[in-house]
Write an enzyme that holds these catalytic residues in place. Structure first.
Site, mmCIF file in Angstrom:
data_model
loop_
_atom_site.group_PDB
_atom_site.id
_atom_site.type_symbol
_atom_site.label_atom_id
_atom_site.label_comp_id
_atom_site.label_asym_id
_atom_site.label_seq_id
_atom_site.Cartn_x
_atom_site.Cartn_y
_atom_site.Cartn_z
ATOM 1 N N GLU A 259 0.849 -1.200 0.000
ATOM 2 C CA GLU A 259 0.000 0.000 0.000
ATOM 3 C C GLU A 259 0.878 1.240 0.000
ATOM 4 O OE1 GLU A 259 -2.938 -0.107 3.131
ATOM 5 O OE2 GLU A 259 -3.692 -2.046 2.482
ATOM 6 N N HIS A 278 -7.942 1.410 1.229
ATOM 7 C CA HIS A 278 -7.890 1.228 2.692
ATOM 8 C C HIS A 278 -8.759 2.276 3.419
ATOM 9 C CE1 HIS A 278 -5.295 -0.654 6.072
ATOM 10 N NE2 HIS A 278 -6.486 -0.310 6.540
HETATM 11 P P1 NAD Z 1 -11.197 -8.689 16.456
HETATM 12 O O1 NAD Z 1 -9.943 -8.947 17.220
HETATM 13 O O2 NAD Z 1 -12.404 -8.217 17.158
HETATM 14 O O3 NAD Z 1 -11.595 -10.018 15.647
HETATM 15 C C1 NAD Z 1 -10.688 -10.816 14.964
HETATM 16 C C2 NAD Z 1 -11.200 -12.239 15.001
HETATM 17 O O4 NAD Z 1 -10.336 -13.050 14.213
HETATM 18 C C3 NAD Z 1 -11.209 -12.848 16.421
HETATM 19 O O5 NAD Z 1 -12.479 -13.391 16.707
HETATM 20 C C4 NAD Z 1 -10.140 -13.920 16.338
HETATM 21 O O6 NAD Z 1 -10.451 -15.050 17.159
HETATM 22 C C5 NAD Z 1 -10.180 -14.276 14.880
HETATM 23 N N1 NAD Z 1 -8.999 -14.975 14.408
HETATM 24 C C6 NAD Z 1 -7.738 -14.915 14.880
HETATM 25 N N2 NAD Z 1 -6.941 -15.753 14.174
HETATM 26 C C7 NAD Z 1 -7.727 -16.334 13.256
HETATM 27 C C8 NAD Z 1 -7.502 -17.303 12.244
HETATM 28 N N3 NAD Z 1 -6.298 -17.847 12.077
HETATM 29 N N4 NAD Z 1 -8.551 -17.672 11.481
HETATM 30 C C9 NAD Z 1 -9.769 -17.150 11.657
HETATM 31 N N5 NAD Z 1 -10.046 -16.239 12.610
HETATM 32 C C10 NAD Z 1 -9.037 -15.845 13.395
HETATM 33 O O7 NAD Z 1 -10.774 -7.683 15.303
HETATM 34 P P2 NAD Z 1 -11.738 -6.717 14.463
HETATM 35 O O8 NAD Z 1 -11.902 -5.426 15.180
HETATM 36 O O9 NAD Z 1 -12.934 -7.474 14.030
HETATM 37 O O10 NAD Z 1 -10.800 -6.419 13.205
HETATM 38 C C11 NAD Z 1 -10.365 -7.456 12.326
HETATM 39 C C12 NAD Z 1 -9.272 -6.937 11.427
HETATM 40 O O11 NAD Z 1 -9.800 -5.952 10.546
HETATM 41 C C13 NAD Z 1 -8.164 -6.162 12.163
HETATM 42 O O12 NAD Z 1 -7.189 -7.027 12.697
HETATM 43 C C14 NAD Z 1 -7.605 -5.271 11.090
HETATM 44 O O13 NAD Z 1 -6.521 -5.918 10.452
HETATM 45 C C15 NAD Z 1 -8.746 -5.122 10.115
HETATM 46 N N6 NAD Z 1 -9.223 -3.730 10.029
HETATM 47 C C16 NAD Z 1 -9.280 -3.144 8.804
HETATM 48 C C17 NAD Z 1 -9.725 -1.832 8.664
HETATM 49 C C18 NAD Z 1 -9.813 -1.180 7.311
HETATM 50 O O14 NAD Z 1 -9.724 0.049 7.235
HETATM 51 N N7 NAD Z 1 -10.021 -1.912 6.240
HETATM 52 C C19 NAD Z 1 -10.097 -1.115 9.815
HETATM 53 C C20 NAD Z 1 -10.064 -1.739 11.056
HETATM 54 C C21 NAD Z 1 -9.613 -3.047 11.155
#
Ligand code: NAD
Length: 304
Positions: A259, A278
């Site tokens: 990115e 993003h």
């Molecule tokens: P969260 O921690 O609430 O949820 C993540 C989930 O993934 C958890 O339930 C965890 O158990 C699960 N997990 C962990 N390892 C795993 C695996 N190997 N296989 C399947 N599931 C697995 O996080 P969230 O707040 O829901 O955010 C998720 C992701 O979204 C963040 O880590 C971040 O990278 C991304 N995000 C992107 C943006 C964007 O602008 N596009 C913004 C915020 C977050």
């Protein structure tokens, strides 16, 4: 008490700080030199993904008690240096969940109804009605990989759309799954059964290239892949192949292994892909919530 706001912050968050009686100084994204100059007498610093709060900055701030990150990732803060000094680090992990969920759903619709493609053609003066046969989401199966805050938020929307929900998460929250009518299944089953697969896992060792060539080949040729998690959760080269050769029907991507996405990247040449830069958390509401949540935690720590 003095708070340095070192990144753009919603005015409501600034109000929270001022109402608590704090003096607020604002400098947008100062470099390390400038930060060192500014932190000499501050009790708190607020940043976003920038600027970097390095060990040198922390050492130059003898009164510093808390560092606030309006948002999620803490990779721009030297956590080790903060810990050594007993400085608390606070963030706002849930503030953007709904915004990211809504973007993922927007990408699903955009791919399923070829909206970006149709728009491009309209601007070229082409009435591409025949090439824009789409797919309804109602009655289709949505596979959510990673059922955390964002995954749960998507599941609620999917339910309202009349979609069946399959879930994969190594730490399954059965109660929440029941609430949204979702069913936990192994990842391979989710990939085989879903019409839309959406990724919401953190990027860690176990999720690096989680969606690789072998797993893409399990998906239906009519399926759509959405990635608004982190670029490296998907093997981009394998995805380009899958999209070119029709192993899957389309993809909606908000995040990329590199990115900004390089100009002329193979993904930009494919009509069955919708790309956004993003912007998952880029809404007025998410930014306001992130700022206010961090400001409130800082008030609590400094006054408590
Ligand atoms: P969260 O921690 O609430 O949820 C993540 C989930 O993934 C958890 O339930 C965890 O158990 C699960 N997990 C962990 N390892 C795993 C695996 N190997 N296989 C399947 N599931 C697995 O996080 P969230 O707040 O829901 O955010 C998720 C992701 O979204 C963040 O880590 C971040 O990278 C991304 N995000 C992107 C943006 C964007 O602008 N596009 C913004 C915020 C977050």
């Amino acid at each position: 008490m003095k708070v340095l706001v070192a990144a753009p912050l919603h005015e409501r968050a600034i109000e929270v700080l001022k109402n608590a009686g704090f003096e607020v100084i604002y400098e947008e994204y100062p470099d390390e030199e400038k930060l060192v100059e500014l932190v000499g007498d501050v009790d708190a610093i607020i940043v976003r993904s920038k600027p970097k709060v390095t060990r040198r900055v922390i050492e130059a701030a003898p009164k510093l008690k808390v560092i606030g990150r309006a948002g999620v990732g803490l990779d721009n803060i030297d956590l080790e240096a903060a810990k050594e000094r007993g400085i608390k680090v606070v963030n706002s992990p849930g503030a953007s969940s709904r915004s990211v969920a809504e973007l993922a759903v927007a990408l699903m619709f955009a791919v399923a109804r070829k909206i970006a493609f149709a728009d491009r053609k309209m601007r070229e003066g082409v009435w591409a009605k025949k090439q824009c046969m789409g797919m309804e989401l109602e009655g289709k199966t949505l596979g959510i990989v990673g059922f955390g805050r964002i995954g749960y938020s998507i599941a609620k929307i999917a339910r309202a759309l009349g979609m069946n929900v399959l879930l994969y998460d190594p730490y399954p929250n059965e109660e929440r799954a029941r609430e949204v009518g979702g069913k936990f299944v192994p990842l391979e089953e989710l990939l085989k059964e879903s019409d839309v697969v959406t990724l919401h896992v953190p990027l860690v060792e176990q999720t690096y290239h989680l969606i690789n060539e072998e797993r893409l080949r399990l998906m239906k040729p009519t399926a759509i892949l959405i990635n608004a998690a982190r670029g490296a959760v998907v093997d981009t080269n394998a995805l380009v192949k899958a999209l070119r050769e029709g192993w899957i029907a389309g993809a909606g991507l908000d995040v990329f292994e590199e990115e900004p996405l390089p100009k002329d990247h193979p993904l930009t040449k494919l009509d069955n892909v919708v790309l956004t830069p993003h912007i998952g958390a880029s809404t007025v509401e998410a930014q306001m919530r992130a700022g206010v949540q961090v400001a409130e935690q800082i008030v609590e720590i400094l006054k408590g």
